[in-house]
Design a protein around this motif. Structure first.
Motif, PDB file in Angstrom:
ATOM      1  N   ILE A  45      32.545  28.010 -13.198  1.00 31.01           N
ATOM      2  CA  ILE A  45      31.617  27.132 -13.923  1.00 31.01           C
ATOM      3  C   ILE A  45      30.238  27.176 -13.269  1.00 31.01           C
ATOM      4  O   ILE A  45      29.213  27.276 -13.940  1.00 31.01           O
ATOM      5  N   GLY A  46      30.210  27.083 -11.946  1.00 23.88           N
ATOM      6  CA  GLY A  46      28.955  27.122 -11.195  1.00 23.88           C
ATOM      7  C   GLY A  46      28.442  25.729 -10.903  1.00 23.88           C
ATOM      8  O   GLY A  46      28.314  24.889 -11.803  1.00 23.88           O
ATOM      9  N   TYR A  47      28.156  25.467  -9.633  1.00 21.92           N
ATOM     10  CA  TYR A  47      27.707  24.126  -9.245  1.00 21.92           C
ATOM     11  C   TYR A  47      26.377  23.749  -9.876  1.00 21.92           C
ATOM     12  O   TYR A  47      26.114  22.570 -10.141  1.00 21.92           O
ATOM     13  N   GLU A  48      25.510  24.721 -10.126  1.00 17.74           N
ATOM     14  CA  GLU A  48      24.244  24.384 -10.754  1.00 17.74           C
ATOM     15  C   GLU A  48      24.482  23.819 -12.156  1.00 17.74           C
ATOM     16  O   GLU A  48      23.863  22.826 -12.561  1.00 17.74           O
ATOM     17  N   ASN A  49      25.401  24.430 -12.891  1.00 21.73           N
ATOM     18  CA  ASN A  49      25.757  23.921 -14.217  1.00 21.73           C
ATOM     19  C   ASN A  49      26.432  22.556 -14.115  1.00 21.73           C
ATOM     20  O   ASN A  49      26.144  21.647 -14.896  1.00 21.73           O
ATOM     21  N   ILE A  50      27.347  22.419 -13.165  1.00 17.20           N
ATOM     22  CA  ILE A  50      28.054  21.151 -12.983  1.00 17.20           C
ATOM     23  C   ILE A  50      27.079  20.026 -12.671  1.00 17.20           C
ATOM     24  O   ILE A  50      27.107  18.960 -13.306  1.00 17.20           O
TER      25      ILE A  50
ATOM     26  N   VAL B   4      48.306  24.551  -1.584  1.00 20.23           N
ATOM     27  CA  VAL B   4      47.248  25.404  -1.041  1.00 20.23           C
ATOM     28  C   VAL B   4      46.866  26.481  -2.048  1.00 20.23           C
ATOM     29  O   VAL B   4      45.674  26.734  -2.297  1.00 20.23           O
ATOM     30  N   ILE B   5      47.867  27.124  -2.643  1.00 28.57           N
ATOM     31  CA  ILE B   5      47.590  28.170  -3.627  1.00 28.57           C
ATOM     32  C   ILE B   5      46.889  27.581  -4.854  1.00 28.57           C
ATOM     33  O   ILE B   5      45.942  28.170  -5.396  1.00 28.57           O
ATOM     34  N   GLY B   6      47.329  26.388  -5.291  1.00 23.88           N
ATOM     35  CA  GLY B   6      46.660  25.717  -6.403  1.00 23.88           C
ATOM     36  C   GLY B   6      45.234  25.318  -6.068  1.00 23.88           C
ATOM     37  O   GLY B   6      44.343  25.394  -6.919  1.00 23.88           O
ATOM     38  N   LEU B   7      45.018  24.908  -4.816  1.00 22.21           N
ATOM     39  CA  LEU B   7      43.664  24.568  -4.381  1.00 22.21           C
ATOM     40  C   LEU B   7      42.765  25.797  -4.436  1.00 22.21           C
ATOM     41  O   LEU B   7      41.605  25.720  -4.861  1.00 22.21           O
ATOM     42  N   GLY B   8      43.303  26.929  -4.008  1.00 23.70           N
ATOM     43  CA  GLY B   8      42.535  28.166  -4.101  1.00 23.70           C
ATOM     44  C   GLY B   8      42.139  28.469  -5.539  1.00 23.70           C
ATOM     45  O   GLY B   8      41.004  28.903  -5.808  1.00 23.70           O
ATOM     46  N   GLU B   9      43.038  28.231  -6.473  1.00 20.15           N
ATOM     47  CA  GLU B   9      42.734  28.461  -7.891  1.00 20.15           C
ATOM     48  C   GLU B   9      41.679  27.478  -8.384  1.00 20.15           C
ATOM     49  O   GLU B   9      40.820  27.829  -9.203  1.00 20.15           O
ATOM     50  N   ALA B  10      41.725  26.242  -7.898  1.00 17.78           N
ATOM     51  CA  ALA B  10      40.706  25.259  -8.265  1.00 17.78           C
ATOM     52  C   ALA B  10      39.330  25.700  -7.766  1.00 17.78           C
ATOM     53  O   ALA B  10      38.320  25.514  -8.456  1.00 17.78           O
ATOM     54  N   VAL B  11      39.276  26.270  -6.564  1.00 19.05           N
ATOM     55  CA  VAL B  11      38.016  26.804  -6.045  1.00 19.05           C
ATOM     56  C   VAL B  11      37.491  27.895  -6.971  1.00 19.05           C
ATOM     57  O   VAL B  11      36.301  27.912  -7.332  1.00 19.05           O
ATOM     58  N   ARG B  12      38.379  28.800  -7.377  1.00 21.77           N
ATOM     59  CA  ARG B  12      37.956  29.856  -8.301  1.00 21.77           C
ATOM     60  C   ARG B  12      37.423  29.270  -9.611  1.00 21.77           C
ATOM     61  O   ARG B  12      36.428  29.757 -10.161  1.00 21.77           O
ATOM     62  N   TYR B  13      38.087  28.218 -10.082  1.00 23.01           N
ATOM     63  CA  TYR B  13      37.667  27.622 -11.349  1.00 23.01           C
ATOM     64  C   TYR B  13      36.277  26.997 -11.228  1.00 23.01           C
ATOM     65  O   TYR B  13      35.408  27.193 -12.097  1.00 23.01           O
ATOM     66  N   ILE B  14      36.051  26.250 -10.163  1.00 21.52           N
ATOM     67  CA  ILE B  14      34.735  25.649  -9.944  1.00 21.52           C
ATOM     68  C   ILE B  14      33.664  26.727  -9.868  1.00 21.52           C
ATOM     69  O   ILE B  14      32.584  26.608 -10.459  1.00 21.52           O
ATOM     70  N   GLN B  15      33.973  27.804  -9.170  1.00 23.69           N
ATOM     71  CA  GLN B  15      33.007  28.891  -9.049  1.00 23.69           C
ATOM     72  C   GLN B  15      32.739  29.551 -10.398  1.00 23.69           C
ATOM     73  O   GLN B  15      31.638  30.043 -10.648  1.00 23.69           O
TER      74      GLN B  15
ATOM     75  N   GLN C 239      34.328  12.594  -2.451  1.00 19.24           N
ATOM     76  CA  GLN C 239      33.611  12.383  -3.705  1.00 19.24           C
ATOM     77  C   GLN C 239      32.417  13.316  -3.866  1.00 19.24           C
ATOM     78  O   GLN C 239      31.785  13.324  -4.928  1.00 19.24           O
ATOM     79  N   ALA C 240      32.114  14.102  -2.861  1.00 20.36           N
ATOM     80  CA  ALA C 240      30.975  15.027  -2.961  1.00 20.36           C
ATOM     81  C   ALA C 240      31.397  16.384  -3.489  1.00 20.36           C
ATOM     82  O   ALA C 240      30.725  16.983  -4.334  1.00 20.36           O
ATOM     83  N   ILE C 241      32.532  16.887  -3.003  1.00 19.84           N
ATOM     84  CA  ILE C 241      32.931  18.267  -3.270  1.00 19.84           C
ATOM     85  C   ILE C 241      33.131  18.566  -4.756  1.00 19.84           C
ATOM     86  O   ILE C 241      32.908  19.697  -5.191  1.00 19.84           O
ATOM     87  N   PRO C 242      33.518  17.595  -5.615  1.00 19.62           N
ATOM     88  CA  PRO C 242      33.640  17.931  -7.037  1.00 19.62           C
ATOM     89  C   PRO C 242      32.299  18.116  -7.736  1.00 19.62           C
ATOM     90  O   PRO C 242      32.259  18.693  -8.830  1.00 19.62           O
ATOM     91  N   HIS C 243      31.222  17.632  -7.128  1.00 18.66           N
ATOM     92  CA  HIS C 243      29.944  17.541  -7.833  1.00 18.66           C
ATOM     93  C   HIS C 243      28.847  18.456  -7.299  1.00 18.66           C
ATOM     94  O   HIS C 243      27.906  18.782  -8.027  1.00 18.66           O
ATOM     95  N   THR C 244      28.946  18.831  -6.032  1.00 17.80           N
ATOM     96  CA  THR C 244      27.824  19.551  -5.434  1.00 17.80           C
ATOM     97  C   THR C 244      28.304  20.560  -4.411  1.00 17.80           C
ATOM     98  O   THR C 244      29.360  20.372  -3.783  1.00 17.80           O
ATOM     99  N   GLN C 245      27.539  21.613  -4.234  1.00 17.90           N
ATOM    100  CA  GLN C 245      27.867  22.634  -3.234  1.00 17.90           C
ATOM    101  C   GLN C 245      27.756  22.034  -1.834  1.00 17.90           C
ATOM    102  O   GLN C 245      26.768  21.379  -1.498  1.00 17.90           O
ATOM    103  N   VAL C 246      28.777  22.244  -1.038  1.00 19.13           N
ATOM    104  CA  VAL C 246      28.792  21.757   0.343  1.00 19.13           C
ATOM    105  C   VAL C 246      28.753  22.962   1.282  1.00 19.13           C
ATOM    106  O   VAL C 246      29.593  23.862   1.180  1.00 19.13           O
TER     107      VAL C 246
END
Length: 412
Positions: free
Chosen positions: A302-307, A289-300, A209-216
């Motif tokens: 947007i930017g965690y500060e904005n999120i 795994v490949i989809g997870l990598g794309e999700a990482v790119r998507y989060i980046q 529940q942390a990883i969607p909201h804040t930089q770890v």
């Protein structure tokens, strides 16, 4: 490249990235407020999965032909993306699992059988998800160890004094949640890790529940193990990550046996592969795994500060609006919270309220949220839980409030 804080956070543009938000539920525009259970997926992730299966599918690591080599490259590039994402020192420390639940089970089983013995203890907290309770109960029963539970106060915060009193030389590992799925509490995991390390006790953190909201940053936390699920961070289901310090993973026996996790096999003796493959038996969830990598790119992108900023605004607004509803009580009022609000309305069963909200097109979670011991601590059967992601807006919250008011008139 990650978006800087100065760049505009365009919520309407972001919402258009998520196809499901344009759908209806029960004939109403859907208001999706259950991201803590599983987040929606942006088109970028969906398209990447579709592209892989249409044009790039092959098994990884073993093939000498071009398609297999390209799939292997994409697979391992995703591992490197995750390594950078959580600031792990080495790709050897990034293990792909089915999700956070399997990550915890892997540590409980492998670390537990190696390091936990008769008379030892495992320390968890009273706010843990069942997936961070049951695996430890199983290994404690098998090994003759004690399961210790640190209490939480009425606000839904860990009683740190009580937790520290439970830490002694018998404790072989501490396992706790970073952010409570039921209450939204953000736990002081760094302080707990530091105290445990004073006694040379390793710590596993459930970061689902942390990883969607804040930089770890696993190195800044100094976590020994950190695990999370892809489907809660806008990626596919069935994929997750276990980070583990190399010094621990090297000592731990394999969790599963089969292909990929071996170097040599004879009927007399098997030698195991190097990290991380030692813990990745069988054909992996390549697309996941490949989809997870794309999700990482998507989060980046947007930017965690904005999120974090946007979700905090939603949490404050939702709390203010919900507290104006007569008879509504918020369960979990910690000073540090993520974008989760659990609540009850006097005289209304959570399931009944959730069922009416469903008819209005509003998706919330009702029940014990896989935290039955925590609900028992509050002497309640469960709650209604609204959980927000960065694709939600204040109009979603206004719809929730209006829906609750309408439901209360019907049910009372």
């Amino acid at each position: 490249m990650e978006v800087t804080a100065q760049q505009a956070f365009d919520i309407e543009k972001i919402r258009k990235d998520f196809p499901l938000l344009e759908q209806e539920m029960n004939g109403k525009p859907i208001i999706f407020l259950d991201s803590a259970a599983s987040s929606q997926k942006p088109a970028q992730v969906i398209d990447r999965l579709n592209d892989y299966y249409r044009t790039g599918h092959a098994n990884v690591h073993r093939g000498v032909y071009q398609l297999s080599q390209e799939a292997t490259t994409a697979f391992e590039e995703a591992r490197e993306l995750v390594r950078q994402f959580i600031n792990a020192p080495s790709e050897k420390e990034v293990i792909f699992v089915r999700g956070c639940t399997e990550g915890i089970n892997l540590v409980a089983s492998s670390y537990g059988r190696k390091f936990i013995n008769q008379g030892d203890a495992v320390l968890i907290t009273a706010m843990e998800h069942h997936s961070n309770i049951v695996p430890w109960q199983m290994i404690c029963e098998e090994r003759g160890a004690e399961l210790r539970v640190a209490p939480v106060n009425d606000a839904g915060e860990i009683d740190l004094d009580a937790l520290y009193e439970l830490l002694d030389e018998r404790v072989k590992i501490v396992s706790l949640v970073h952010v409570s799925n039921a209450l939204g509490t953000v736990n002081p995991v760094k302080a707990i890790i530091d105290r445990a390390h004073e006694l040379n006790i390793p710590v596993l953190v459930d970061g689902a529940q942390a990883i969607p909201h804040t930089q770890v940053d696993v190195q800044a936390l100094d976590a020994d193990f950190y695990t999370f699920s892809g489907h809660k961070m806008f990626g596919p289901t069935g994929i997750g990550v276990l980070y583990g310090k190399e010094e621990w993973l090297e000592q731990m026996p394999p969790y599963h046996g089969g292909g990929e996790m071996i170097k040599t096999v004879t009927f007399e003796k098997t030698t195991y592969n190097e990290l991380p493959h030692k813990f990745e038996a069988g054909t992996p969830d390549i697309s996941g795994v490949i989809g997870l990598g794309e999700a990482v790119r998507y989060i980046q992108s947007i930017g965690y500060e904005n999120i974090s900023r946007h979700e905090h605004e939603l949490l404050v607004y939702a709390t203010e609006q919900l507290e104006q509803i007569e008879g509504l009580r918020i369960i979990g009022t910690a000073k540090e919270k993520a974008s989760v609000v659990s609540f009850l309305v006097d005289g209304v069963h959570p399931y009944d309220l959730g069922a009416i909200l469903d008819k209005l097109g509003i998706a919330v979670r009702t029940g014990h949220h896989c935290t039955q011991p925590l609900m028992a601590r509050y002497e309640i059967p469960g709650t209604v839980r609204a959980s927000f992601a960065f694709y939600n807006n204040k109009a979603d919250i206004d719809a929730l409030v209006a829906g609750i008011n309408r439901a209360v008139l019907m049910l009372k």
